[in-house]
Design an enzyme around this catalytic site. Structure first.
Site, PDB file in Angstrom:
ATOM      1  N   GLU A 182       0.943  -1.211  -0.047  1.00 58.93           N
ATOM      2  CA  GLU A 182       0.108   0.058  -0.018  1.00 58.93           C
ATOM      3  C   GLU A 182       0.878   1.091   0.008  1.00 58.93           C
ATOM      4  O   GLU A 182       0.735   2.064   1.086  1.00 58.93           O
ATOM      5  CB  GLU A 182      -0.954  -0.179   1.151  1.00 58.93           C
ATOM      6  CG  GLU A 182      -2.067  -1.298   1.348  1.00 58.93           C
ATOM      7  CD  GLU A 182      -3.173  -1.044   2.408  1.00 58.93           C
ATOM      8  OE1 GLU A 182      -2.744  -0.011   3.155  1.00 58.93           O
ATOM      9  OE2 GLU A 182      -3.898  -1.743   2.235  1.00 58.93           O
ATOM     10  N   GLU A 386      -5.089  -8.861   1.258  1.00 56.61           N
ATOM     11  CA  GLU A 386      -5.739  -8.707   2.331  1.00 56.61           C
ATOM     12  C   GLU A 386      -7.149  -8.323   2.348  1.00 56.61           C
ATOM     13  O   GLU A 386      -7.498  -7.664   1.405  1.00 56.61           O
ATOM     14  CB  GLU A 386      -5.182  -7.076   3.135  1.00 56.61           C
ATOM     15  CG  GLU A 386      -3.786  -7.359   3.758  1.00 56.61           C
ATOM     16  CD  GLU A 386      -3.299  -5.971   4.153  1.00 56.61           C
ATOM     17  OE1 GLU A 386      -4.021  -5.104   4.599  1.00 56.61           O
ATOM     18  OE2 GLU A 386      -2.105  -5.606   4.199  1.00 56.61           O
TER      19      GLU A 386
END
Ligand code: FCB
Length: 481
Positions: A182, A386
């Site tokens: 991220e 995720e």
């Protein structure tokens, strides 16, 4: 096609299916990150990271929590590995703490740091669990931040050196690699809004950081290709913002946020250039001189799959400047903005139900995201690296954690993933966030994402009902009742 295009939702909205079967080769497991679980921040020669510094800053983290102890995973490695076996995990995604390998961000590998991850990898392999390594899940060595952090181009070079050390240490046993987790959060929460470490609130710095993270990814992929055997798989994990909004101004708002949140990374990494509209939207903040000739070519490296993190959607429109402004973008408010040049986009409160993060539960967003990525990047397999949910779990008198909300969330999202596969998406696996309750960044220990409950006073682990449910899913590769 981009993620901000018109809704692609299928006509079966409920997503509460059972009995759906995943292929044997579909990898099902769970994920964690070093700073969130390891603790032991001064053990084994580890140097300080920006998260040690940030969490020690008064007011930065809910309840003044820090990752100093966290789940004490560093000292409980074997027991945690056995826990993974009891759940039947096929894969475990973890991150390597850069300051354990290079305490000050430069120089040779610290043998104690290498030994810890080597033991983790060996322990996984001995138990038949596939290791998936993330090189950077936000814990930059503080010494590098002191030299400018991700606003400095030099940090990208340092990252490539660090990637080489880890590849040399673990590359004989680890087959699946992720460069960054991220990078949007690292750049725009870390240097823009200030909600994450290092807590800076500087719009220009956040865009500069974005570029140096992209560059770090490209350089690291080159290094991994040099160091790893040909069959190794190399990827990056991005947190895509799935955008909704039906107002007249929503297309413009969606375009702007899609540019900043999604295409700022997929553009250079997968198409070989930054989007022209992103450059235009931010022209008043920076002249983009931090992009040197050849950078986009370096960033544009072939990948073996794309890691997708997904939690919820965002609904946007342009703020009219009059009505009270809504800020429900799902990110903790801090002193600055994570949306440089697009601060006038309004993030609307969305329909529930919600998790305890206040994030709306929208499995259709995952299906849409996977389908749109599959269409935009044909030939590039995807993996959900995720997905999961925080709820305020309690241990019942009989010792069980009946986390029905999380179980329902996972059922819906596994169903969404299955529907995407049925629609032709090449989805290779699904890793639930998270194995353990842990240090949830700015929210500290107040948010529990685990499929295993952690008592932070005793460090006792209790498998939640959702963990048992995931174990049953893995056992038969079939969504249980
Ligand atoms: C993601 C992070 C992960 C965790 C989840 C809830 O953005 O990658 O570490 O905090 O959100």
């Amino acid at each position: 096609m981009t993620i901000s295009d018109e809704r692609l939702t299928s006509s079966r909205p409920d997503y509460r299916d059972s009995g759906l079967v995943f292929d044997d080769g579909f990898l099902i497991g769970s994920a964690t990150a070093a700073y969130q679980i390891e603790g032991a921040v001064t053990a084994g020669g580890r140097g300080p990271s920006i998260w040690d510094t940030f969490s020690a800053t008064p007011g930065a983290i809910t309840n003044g929590d820090t990752g100093a102890v966290a789940d004490d995973h560093y000292n409980r490695l074997d027991a945690d590995l056995d826990l993974m076996v009891s759940l039947g995990l096929e894969a475990y995604r973890f991150s390597v703490s850069w300051p354990r390998i290079q305490p000050s961000g430069v120089g040779p590998a610290n043998p104690e740091g290498v030994a810890f991850y080597s033991r983790l990898v060996d322990g996984l392999l001995a138990r038949g669990i596939r290791p998936i390594v993330t090189l950077y899940h936000w814990d930059l060595p503080q010494a590098l931040e002191d030299a400018g952090g991700w606003t400095s181009r030099e940090t990208a070079t340092r990252f490539a050196d660090y990637a080489r050390l880890v590849a040399r240490a673990l590359g004989d046993r680890v087959e699946v690699w992720t460069t960054l987790n991220e990078p949007w959060c690292s750049a725009f929460l870390g240097y823009g809004s200030g909600a994450h470490a290092p807590g800076r609130t500087d719009a220009e710095a956040s865009l500069r950081a974005m570029h140096h993270l992209n560059l770090a990814h490209g350089l690291a992929v080159q290094v991994l290709r040099e160091e790893l055997p040909a069959h190794a798989e190399v990827s990056v994990t991005l947190n895509f913002h799935v955008l909704r909004g039906e107002d007249a101004s929503s297309p413009e708002a969606r375009r702007r946020i899609d540019a900043l949140a999604n295409r700022a990374f997929t553009g250079p990494m997968l198409h070989g250039e930054y989007p022209a509209d992103l450059r235009a939207d931010t022209a008043a903040i920076t002249d983009w001189s931090f992009v040197l000739p050849g950078d986009e070519r370096i960033i544009h490296q072939p990948l073996d799959f794309l890691g997708v993190n997904y939690y919820s959607t965002a609904t946007v429109r342009m703020w009219d400047g009059a009505s009270p402004r809504q800020h429900a973008d799902g990110h903790k408010a801090a002193g600055g903005t994570p949306w440089p040049g697009s601060e006038h986009v309004e993030f609307l409160v969305q329909d529930g139900p919600y998790t305890s993060m206040g994030w709306n539960i929208a499995p259709d967003g995952l299906e849409d995201l996977l389908v749109s990525l599959g269409a935009e990047f044909p030939g590039l397999p995807l993996m959900v690296t995720e997905n999961g949910a925080a709820f305020d779990d309690e241990i019942d008198a009989d010792g069980r954690v009946r986390d029905v909300g999380r179980l329902d969330y996972l059922r819906r999202h596994f169903t969404a993933a299955h529907r995407a596969i049925e629609r032709g998406v090449d989805l290779r696996g699904y890793l639930v966030w998270s194995l353990l309750d842990n240090f949830e960044w700015g929210y500290g220990y107040s948010k529990r994402f685990g499929i295993v409950h952690v008592d932070y006073d005793t460090q006792v682990r209790t498998v939640k009902d959702s963990g048992r449910w995931l174990g049953a899913l893995i056992d038969r590769h079939r969504i249980p009742e």
